[in-house]
Scaffold this motif. Sequence first.
Motif, PDB file in Angstrom:
ATOM      1  N   LEU A  56       0.849  -1.185   0.000  1.00  0.00           N
ATOM      2  CA  LEU A  56       0.000   0.000   0.000  1.00  0.00           C
ATOM      3  C   LEU A  56       0.889   1.242   0.000  1.00  0.00           C
ATOM      4  O   LEU A  56       2.094   1.178  -0.133  1.00  0.00           O
ATOM      5  CB  LEU A  56      -0.967  -0.014   1.197  1.00  0.00           C
ATOM      6  CG  LEU A  56      -0.522  -0.485   2.577  1.00  0.00           C
ATOM      7  CD1 LEU A  56       0.469   0.501   3.186  1.00  0.00           C
ATOM      8  CD2 LEU A  56      -1.714  -0.668   3.493  1.00  0.00           C
ATOM      9  N   GLY A  57       0.260   2.396   0.133  1.00  0.00           N
ATOM     10  CA  GLY A  57       0.989   3.650   0.152  1.00  0.00           C
ATOM     11  C   GLY A  57       0.370   4.584   1.188  1.00  0.00           C
ATOM     12  O   GLY A  57      -0.150   4.105   2.204  1.00  0.00           O
ATOM     13  N   GLY A  58       0.305   5.827   0.838  1.00  0.00           N
ATOM     14  CA  GLY A  58       0.273   6.409  -0.485  1.00  0.00           C
ATOM     15  C   GLY A  58      -0.465   5.561  -1.484  1.00  0.00           C
ATOM     16  O   GLY A  58      -1.321   4.761  -1.171  1.00  0.00           O
ATOM     17  N   GLU A  59      -0.089   5.723  -2.717  1.00  0.00           N
ATOM     18  CA  GLU A  59      -0.588   4.882  -3.801  1.00  0.00           C
ATOM     19  C   GLU A  59       0.572   4.000  -4.261  1.00  0.00           C
ATOM     20  O   GLU A  59       1.526   4.491  -4.873  1.00  0.00           O
ATOM     21  CB  GLU A  59      -1.115   5.754  -4.948  1.00  0.00           C
ATOM     22  CG  GLU A  59      -1.437   5.003  -6.229  1.00  0.00           C
ATOM     23  CD  GLU A  59      -2.359   3.794  -6.013  1.00  0.00           C
ATOM     24  OE1 GLU A  59      -2.130   2.748  -6.657  1.00  0.00           O
ATOM     25  OE2 GLU A  59      -3.293   3.895  -5.188  1.00  0.00           O
ATOM     26  N   PRO A  60       0.545   2.693  -3.946  1.00  0.00           N
ATOM     27  CA  PRO A  60       1.703   1.820  -4.191  1.00  0.00           C
ATOM     28  C   PRO A  60       2.131   1.756  -5.656  1.00  0.00           C
ATOM     29  O   PRO A  60       3.311   1.566  -5.944  1.00  0.00           O
ATOM     30  CB  PRO A  60       1.233   0.459  -3.677  1.00  0.00           C
ATOM     31  CG  PRO A  60      -0.257   0.522  -3.715  1.00  0.00           C
ATOM     32  CD  PRO A  60      -0.595   1.946  -3.396  1.00  0.00           C
ATOM     33  N   THR A  61       1.187   1.917  -6.577  1.00  0.00           N
ATOM     34  CA  THR A  61       1.542   1.817  -7.997  1.00  0.00           C
ATOM     35  C   THR A  61       2.406   2.985  -8.450  1.00  0.00           C
ATOM     36  O   THR A  61       2.958   2.947  -9.565  1.00  0.00           O
ATOM     37  CB  THR A  61       0.282   1.747  -8.880  1.00  0.00           C
ATOM     38  OG1 THR A  61      -0.445   2.982  -8.782  1.00  0.00           O
ATOM     39  CG2 THR A  61      -0.613   0.598  -8.460  1.00  0.00           C
ATOM     40  N   LEU A  62       2.553   4.029  -7.612  1.00  0.00           N
ATOM     41  CA  LEU A  62       3.388   5.179  -7.962  1.00  0.00           C
ATOM     42  C   LEU A  62       4.840   4.984  -7.536  1.00  0.00           C
ATOM     43  O   LEU A  62       5.668   5.869  -7.750  1.00  0.00           O
ATOM     44  CB  LEU A  62       2.815   6.450  -7.322  1.00  0.00           C
ATOM     45  CG  LEU A  62       1.438   6.875  -7.850  1.00  0.00           C
ATOM     46  CD1 LEU A  62       0.931   8.093  -7.099  1.00  0.00           C
ATOM     47  CD2 LEU A  62       1.475   7.154  -9.343  1.00  0.00           C
ATOM     48  N   TYR A  90      -0.660   2.275 -13.973  1.00  0.00           N
ATOM     49  CA  TYR A  90       0.496   1.445 -13.627  1.00  0.00           C
ATOM     50  C   TYR A  90       0.109   0.072 -13.095  1.00  0.00           C
ATOM     51  O   TYR A  90       0.898  -0.867 -13.178  1.00  0.00           O
ATOM     52  CB  TYR A  90       1.376   2.181 -12.617  1.00  0.00           C
ATOM     53  CG  TYR A  90       1.734   3.574 -13.078  1.00  0.00           C
ATOM     54  CD1 TYR A  90       2.474   3.781 -14.240  1.00  0.00           C
ATOM     55  CD2 TYR A  90       1.306   4.689 -12.371  1.00  0.00           C
ATOM     56  CE1 TYR A  90       2.783   5.056 -14.681  1.00  0.00           C
ATOM     57  CE2 TYR A  90       1.603   5.968 -12.796  1.00  0.00           C
ATOM     58  CZ  TYR A  90       2.338   6.149 -13.953  1.00  0.00           C
ATOM     59  OH  TYR A  90       2.629   7.411 -14.389  1.00  0.00           O
ATOM     60  N   LEU A  91      -1.091  -0.042 -12.563  1.00  0.00           N
ATOM     61  CA  LEU A  91      -1.534  -1.337 -12.037  1.00  0.00           C
ATOM     62  C   LEU A  91      -1.548  -2.383 -13.139  1.00  0.00           C
ATOM     63  O   LEU A  91      -1.232  -3.553 -12.926  1.00  0.00           O
ATOM     64  CB  LEU A  91      -2.926  -1.187 -11.423  1.00  0.00           C
ATOM     65  CG  LEU A  91      -3.464  -2.351 -10.595  1.00  0.00           C
ATOM     66  CD1 LEU A  91      -2.590  -2.599  -9.384  1.00  0.00           C
ATOM     67  CD2 LEU A  91      -4.899  -2.063 -10.158  1.00  0.00           C
ATOM     68  N   ARG A  92      -1.907  -1.973 -14.354  1.00  0.00           N
ATOM     69  CA  ARG A  92      -2.024  -2.905 -15.483  1.00  0.00           C
ATOM     70  C   ARG A  92      -0.666  -3.264 -16.079  1.00  0.00           C
ATOM     71  O   ARG A  92      -0.608  -4.055 -17.026  1.00  0.00           O
ATOM     72  CB  ARG A  92      -2.934  -2.303 -16.561  1.00  0.00           C
ATOM     73  CG  ARG A  92      -4.325  -1.971 -16.054  1.00  0.00           C
ATOM     74  CD  ARG A  92      -5.300  -1.632 -17.183  1.00  0.00           C
ATOM     75  NE  ARG A  92      -4.934  -0.482 -17.955  1.00  0.00           N
ATOM     76  CZ  ARG A  92      -5.155   0.796 -17.590  1.00  0.00           C
ATOM     77  NH1 ARG A  92      -5.701   1.052 -16.412  1.00  0.00           N
ATOM     78  NH2 ARG A  92      -4.799   1.786 -18.363  1.00  0.00           N
ATOM     79  N   ARG A  93       0.399  -2.720 -15.543  1.00  0.00           N
ATOM     80  CA  ARG A  93       1.732  -3.029 -16.051  1.00  0.00           C
ATOM     81  C   ARG A  93       2.381  -4.201 -15.329  1.00  0.00           C
ATOM     82  O   ARG A  93       3.523  -4.562 -15.609  1.00  0.00           O
ATOM     83  CB  ARG A  93       2.620  -1.781 -15.957  1.00  0.00           C
ATOM     84  CG  ARG A  93       2.105  -0.642 -16.836  1.00  0.00           C
ATOM     85  CD  ARG A  93       2.976   0.587 -16.774  1.00  0.00           C
ATOM     86  NE  ARG A  93       2.399   1.673 -17.559  1.00  0.00           N
ATOM     87  CZ  ARG A  93       2.886   2.907 -17.633  1.00  0.00           C
ATOM     88  NH1 ARG A  93       3.996   3.196 -16.944  1.00  0.00           N
ATOM     89  NH2 ARG A  93       2.293   3.839 -18.356  1.00  0.00           N
ATOM     90  N   ILE A  94       1.653  -4.774 -14.386  1.00  0.00           N
ATOM     91  CA  ILE A  94       2.157  -5.965 -13.700  1.00  0.00           C
ATOM     92  C   ILE A  94       2.239  -7.114 -14.697  1.00  0.00           C
ATOM     93  O   ILE A  94       1.274  -7.410 -15.404  1.00  0.00           O
ATOM     94  CB  ILE A  94       1.232  -6.357 -12.534  1.00  0.00           C
ATOM     95  CG1 ILE A  94       1.198  -5.250 -11.480  1.00  0.00           C
ATOM     96  CG2 ILE A  94       1.676  -7.674 -11.914  1.00  0.00           C
ATOM     97  CD1 ILE A  94       0.185  -5.501 -10.393  1.00  0.00           C
ATOM     98  N   GLN A  95       3.383  -7.752 -14.754  1.00  0.00           N
ATOM     99  CA  GLN A  95       3.576  -8.877 -15.673  1.00  0.00           C
ATOM    100  C   GLN A  95       4.311 -10.007 -14.963  1.00  0.00           C
ATOM    101  O   GLN A  95       5.044  -9.798 -14.000  1.00  0.00           O
ATOM    102  CB  GLN A  95       4.377  -8.430 -16.912  1.00  0.00           C
ATOM    103  CG  GLN A  95       3.665  -7.400 -17.776  1.00  0.00           C
ATOM    104  CD  GLN A  95       4.497  -7.016 -18.991  1.00  0.00           C
ATOM    105  OE1 GLN A  95       5.686  -7.319 -19.078  1.00  0.00           O
ATOM    106  NE2 GLN A  95       3.862  -6.346 -19.952  1.00  0.00           N
ATOM    107  N   GLY A  96       4.100 -11.213 -15.468  1.00  0.00           N
ATOM    108  CA  GLY A  96       4.844 -12.364 -14.967  1.00  0.00           C
ATOM    109  C   GLY A  96       4.419 -12.826 -13.591  1.00  0.00           C
ATOM    110  O   GLY A  96       5.202 -13.463 -12.889  1.00  0.00           O
TER     111      GLY A  96
END
Length: 319
Positions: A56-62, A90-96
């Motif tokens: 989490l964050g903040g906004e963790p994807t940042l 950025y959430l949709r950039r998770i791969q693998g």
Amino acid sequence: MPNLLLTNFCNRSCPYCFALAQVRTGTTRPNWEMSREELTVVLGYLDPRWDMVSLLGGEPTLHSRFPEVVKEIADKGYRIKIFTNGATPYLRRIQGVNPLELNIILNLNHPDTYSRSEWEQIEANCRHFGRRLSLSFNIYRPDFSWEYLKKAILDWDLDRLVRLGLTQPIKGMSNAYLMEEDLRPASVRLVRMAEDLALDGISLGFDCGFRTCLFTVEERGILAECGARFLFGCQPVLDIGPDLIVWRCFPFSVEPGVKLTDYRTLAEVVDYFEKKWAHISCSGNTAGCAWCDNFLCQSCRGGCLSRSVILFSPEETHA
């Protein structure tokens, strides 16, 4: 299961924000984010056989290396839970990452609080992850609405469980939260919400901080019939930030934290915070806790500890 604060930066400004003492908003990235080395140290306190890693964050994807961080954790065999506002791409950039090992909790406020571009990102993320994504809803006013949550779940085919949070005061800050006199009206409305959502196969999952006395016995029965997952607890969650600073939980993050590496295990950190606040946690939020069977047998912890601290510290303010 501790929470890892990847960065203190957030692109939103929710009035009730639990992490208000640590979060900074704006258009530029701060340099306070968890390093890969610090992440390795935290993972050394966990075991992938039974621990899940919550981001989490903040906004963790940042976080500047968010996709790499997620993949590194997944490669070590951990299941991952991400708490996000969903308003970034950025959430949709998770791969693998094995989809079965990834759980996303998207906190969804009323649509009127978002810009058009933010709502478009939220929809894109929800449609992308589908049933791997569940919504989170934080109650910070007694006249809340939930129809938009149901519409989002059905339209975007999301997980049928809504995480339900009760906003709490942050010691030393002035975030928006439900005052004591608002808790009962909000609880009555919550039961109506559960009944309505149940008609479409959607259930509620309680987060910490609720008290059994906020509901009548009949209302608790209705919630159970609607599939609600009760939680009337309040234990140290352990929020771990950059520099490996640990707080009991975000409502206490204005307090000086402790250094993770000063302890051998997370259980020792939990024990430290339990003992530090034992003189207040033994009282609960109300005078009635003293003779409540649920409180005495610990099936209810008497509400959020931060609320009890406010009762013992009248100088604390409310937004």
